[in-house]
Scaffold this motif. Sequence first.
Motif, PDB file in Angstrom:
ATOM      1  N   TYR A   1       0.274  -1.462  -0.013  1.00 47.63           N
ATOM      2  CA  TYR A   1       0.075  -0.228  -0.088  1.00 47.63           C
ATOM      3  C   TYR A   1       0.552   1.135   0.060  1.00 47.63           C
ATOM      4  O   TYR A   1       0.207   2.879   0.140  1.00 47.63           O
ATOM      5  CB  TYR A   1      -0.496   0.330   1.777  1.00 47.63           C
ATOM      6  N   ARG A   2       2.078   1.361   0.077  1.00 46.59           N
ATOM      7  CA  ARG A   2       3.188   1.611   0.858  1.00 46.59           C
ATOM      8  C   ARG A   2       3.050   3.187  -0.779  1.00 46.59           C
ATOM      9  O   ARG A   2       2.556   4.609  -0.809  1.00 46.59           O
ATOM     10  CB  ARG A   2       4.402   1.573   0.603  1.00 46.59           C
ATOM     11  N   ALA A   3       3.248   2.693  -2.355  1.00 49.75           N
ATOM     12  CA  ALA A   3       3.133   3.589  -3.564  1.00 49.75           C
ATOM     13  C   ALA A   3       2.083   4.487  -3.359  1.00 49.75           C
ATOM     14  O   ALA A   3       2.006   5.358  -3.367  1.00 49.75           O
ATOM     15  CB  ALA A   3       3.102   2.999  -4.756  1.00 49.75           C
ATOM     16  N   GLU A   4       0.863   4.031  -3.514  1.00 52.40           N
ATOM     17  CA  GLU A   4      -0.503   4.817  -3.700  1.00 52.40           C
ATOM     18  C   GLU A   4      -0.765   5.835  -2.541  1.00 52.40           C
ATOM     19  O   GLU A   4      -1.164   6.381  -2.308  1.00 52.40           O
ATOM     20  CB  GLU A   4      -2.083   3.876  -3.506  1.00 52.40           C
TER      21      GLU A   4
ATOM     22  N   VAL B   1       4.029   9.120   5.258  1.00 51.92           N
ATOM     23  CA  VAL B   1       3.008   6.887   4.896  1.00 51.92           C
ATOM     24  C   VAL B   1       3.733   6.237   5.817  1.00 51.92           C
ATOM     25  O   VAL B   1       3.240   5.512   6.494  1.00 51.92           O
ATOM     26  CB  VAL B   1       3.480   7.314   3.390  1.00 51.92           C
ATOM     27  N   GLN B   2       5.079   7.426   6.137  1.00 48.50           N
ATOM     28  CA  GLN B   2       5.787   6.584   6.621  1.00 48.50           C
ATOM     29  C   GLN B   2       5.529   6.232   8.258  1.00 48.50           C
ATOM     30  O   GLN B   2       5.391   5.153   8.918  1.00 48.50           O
ATOM     31  CB  GLN B   2       8.006   7.170   7.146  1.00 48.50           C
TER      32      GLN B   2
ATOM     33  N   SER C   1     -11.792  -3.529   5.024  1.00 46.21           N
ATOM     34  CA  SER C   1     -10.378  -4.172   4.543  1.00 46.21           C
ATOM     35  C   SER C   1      -9.356  -3.312   5.331  1.00 46.21           C
ATOM     36  O   SER C   1      -9.560  -2.675   5.448  1.00 46.21           O
ATOM     37  CB  SER C   1     -11.056  -3.715   2.856  1.00 46.21           C
ATOM     38  N   LEU C   2      -8.121  -4.541   4.807  1.00 45.77           N
ATOM     39  CA  LEU C   2      -6.869  -3.942   5.202  1.00 45.77           C
ATOM     40  C   LEU C   2      -6.327  -2.282   4.657  1.00 45.77           C
ATOM     41  O   LEU C   2      -6.100  -1.494   4.994  1.00 45.77           O
ATOM     42  CB  LEU C   2      -5.471  -4.699   4.935  1.00 45.77           C
ATOM     43  N   ARG C   3      -7.202  -2.419   3.289  1.00 43.13           N
ATOM     44  CA  ARG C   3      -6.523  -0.985   2.363  1.00 43.13           C
ATOM     45  C   ARG C   3      -7.613  -0.048   3.073  1.00 43.13           C
ATOM     46  O   ARG C   3      -6.509   1.195   3.053  1.00 43.13           O
ATOM     47  CB  ARG C   3      -7.046  -1.447   1.250  1.00 43.13           C
TER      48      ARG C   3
ATOM     49  N   TYR D   1      -5.746   4.060   5.182  1.00 37.84           N
ATOM     50  CA  TYR D   1      -6.253   4.644   4.317  1.00 37.84           C
ATOM     51  C   TYR D   1      -7.167   5.682   5.604  1.00 37.84           C
ATOM     52  O   TYR D   1      -6.458   7.030   5.832  1.00 37.84           O
ATOM     53  CB  TYR D   1      -7.239   4.848   3.331  1.00 37.84           C
ATOM     54  N   ARG D   2      -7.619   4.916   6.026  1.00 33.73           N
ATOM     55  CA  ARG D   2      -8.146   6.103   7.475  1.00 33.73           C
ATOM     56  C   ARG D   2      -6.393   6.119   8.829  1.00 33.73           C
ATOM     57  O   ARG D   2      -7.819   7.639   8.784  1.00 33.73           O
ATOM     58  CB  ARG D   2      -8.991   4.861   8.338  1.00 33.73           C
TER      59      ARG D   2
END
Length: 308
Positions: free
Chosen positions: A6-9, A28-29, A48-50, A54-55
């Motif tokens: 998920y890092r790039a998005e 993001v880090q 979902s994990l995604r 994002y939350r």
Amino acid sequence: MDLEPYRAELVTYCYRMLGSFHEAEDLVQETMLRAWKAQDRYDPGRASLRTWMYRIATNVCLTALEGRARRPLPSGLGAPGDDPGVPLTPAFDIPWLQPSPDARVEAGIRADMRLALIAATQTLPPRQRAVLLLREVLAFSAAEVAVQLGTTVPAVNSAPQRARATLAEAGETTDAAEVGEPDDPKVREVIELYKRAFEAADVPAIVGLLTDDAVLEMPPVALWFRGRHDYGLFMRRVFEMRGTGWSLRRLTANGQPALAAYAPEPGGGHRLHTLQVFTVTGGRVAHNVVFADPGVFQAFDLPREIFS
């Protein structure tokens, strides 16, 4: 729990929120660290994990944006200049919008990254900005966004309408614009002709590639020009100040064609001078944002000197 996919998005999302690629990477880090520490509290039955990632990223971004001024481009701060000979004084007190390097962003998530749209999005209140991106760019459901922001579905459904109205006033939309893609053969030809004209210090040739109301702006200088005439006068000034014999390299930024411009050095070789990001419409250059910030150069991994 593998979070790296998920890092790039997430970097792209945080860049859209903040307008700074460096800050996006840092946030993001922090998102990854928070998620790793809280992984025992993640409930896959609720989200979902995604969605969960994002939350966390949204909360990190909203915290970072508290009390901050938006990141603008010069054209978002006032009227165009009318004197191409005015002193070029950098305004380092302004947190300028920065470009995003395509080479460090996955191809599938570069949509709606053009600079003008990012700049217009920065005028939205942070939470409204988040709703617009989560709903209309990332296609989360209203229920998912309500959970991510800790609000209600009706509130989520009303926010994009206000956001779209604000963007429309700025002449922008989240829908696909009639802007040429960097790999379009006609766009590549225009940029190649611009590159050759610039390297030859051929101002008439440069002007011939512009739309009538072409915009030139140069952060961190709080100055911009509109129209082929002033654009051309300023380019003539550039060549008078820095000489001829430039060397330009092609790349892309924000899903747009770009050129790294290297000015000739008295002792030989060329030194990095600017990164120029273009908007090409109808076979002409309509907009050129010229960045001279060393931090921008670093994000694009550009060599400071070249010898050719």
